[in-house]
Design a protein around this motif. Structure first.
Motif, PDB file in Angstrom:
ATOM      1  N   GLU A 120       0.635  -1.410  -0.061  1.00  0.00           N
ATOM      2  CA  GLU A 120       0.077   0.027  -0.074  1.00  0.00           C
ATOM      3  C   GLU A 120       0.866   1.094  -0.100  1.00  0.00           C
ATOM      4  O   GLU A 120       1.564   1.325   0.837  1.00  0.00           O
ATOM      5  CB  GLU A 120      -0.930   0.033   1.144  1.00  0.00           C
TER       6      GLU A 120
ATOM      7  N   TYR B 205       1.118   5.178   0.223  1.00  0.00           N
ATOM      8  CA  TYR B 205       0.534   6.332   0.864  1.00  0.00           C
ATOM      9  C   TYR B 205       1.012   7.749   0.201  1.00  0.00           C
ATOM     10  O   TYR B 205       2.115   7.965   0.350  1.00  0.00           O
ATOM     11  CB  TYR B 205       0.811   6.384   2.338  1.00  0.00           C
ATOM     12  N   THR B 206       0.272   8.512  -0.266  1.00  0.00           N
ATOM     13  CA  THR B 206       0.806   9.668  -0.863  1.00  0.00           C
ATOM     14  C   THR B 206       0.617  11.015  -0.016  1.00  0.00           C
ATOM     15  O   THR B 206      -0.083  11.899  -0.030  1.00  0.00           O
ATOM     16  CB  THR B 206      -0.106  10.210  -2.086  1.00  0.00           C
ATOM     17  N   GLU B 207       1.683  10.883   0.969  1.00  0.00           N
ATOM     18  CA  GLU B 207       1.915  11.908   1.997  1.00  0.00           C
ATOM     19  C   GLU B 207       3.314  11.915   1.875  1.00  0.00           C
ATOM     20  O   GLU B 207       3.941  11.843   1.010  1.00  0.00           O
ATOM     21  CB  GLU B 207       1.516  11.169   3.550  1.00  0.00           C
TER      22      GLU B 207
END
Length: 128
Positions: free
Chosen positions: A77, A79-81
């Protein structure tokens, strides 16, 4: 374990061309077993897996995770942070297998003294 030809399954690992042979080979790899163990309690980042699986190279961890992901046993997974992060977790299929892998690991650890004694006895008997 069942002998060749037993059961009503379409796949028979005792047959040379059966794709289950490749899966069994992959799952029997040391790094696959240890990555499964690392992910047993929940999702981890790549570096966390690497820390738990002492001695695995970045290349081998990447290869192992890709293989397990391809087989549907591990999910990745993104995460676009900022900064971006990626976690790996066992899928439902992987969780189904995790208890088997955990039992294998526990058996190996629990019987290691006996195995080492058997190896020592064998080596002593066959020293020449």
């Amino acid at each position: 374990m069942s002998a060749a030809g037993e059961g009503d399954h379409a796949y028979n690992p005792y047959t040379r061309s059966c794709p289950s042979r490749r899966l069994l080979r992959e799952l029997g790899e040391l790094w696959s077993v240890l990555v499964f163990g690392a992910l047993y309690d929940g999702p981890l980042r790549f570096t966390e897996i690497a820390r738990r699986v002492d001695g695995i190279s970045t290349k081998m961890l990447t290869q192992t995770l890709r293989t397990l992901e391809r087989d549907g046993l591990v999910s990745r997974e993104y995460y676009t942070e900022s900064p971006p992060r990626v976690t790996y977790a066992l899928t439902e299929l992987g969780r189904d297998l995790a208890d088997v892998m955990d039992a294998l690991e526990k058996w190996a650890v629990g019987h290691m003294d006996e195995v080492l004694a058997a190896r020592e006895a064998y080596d002593a008997e066959h020293a020449g």
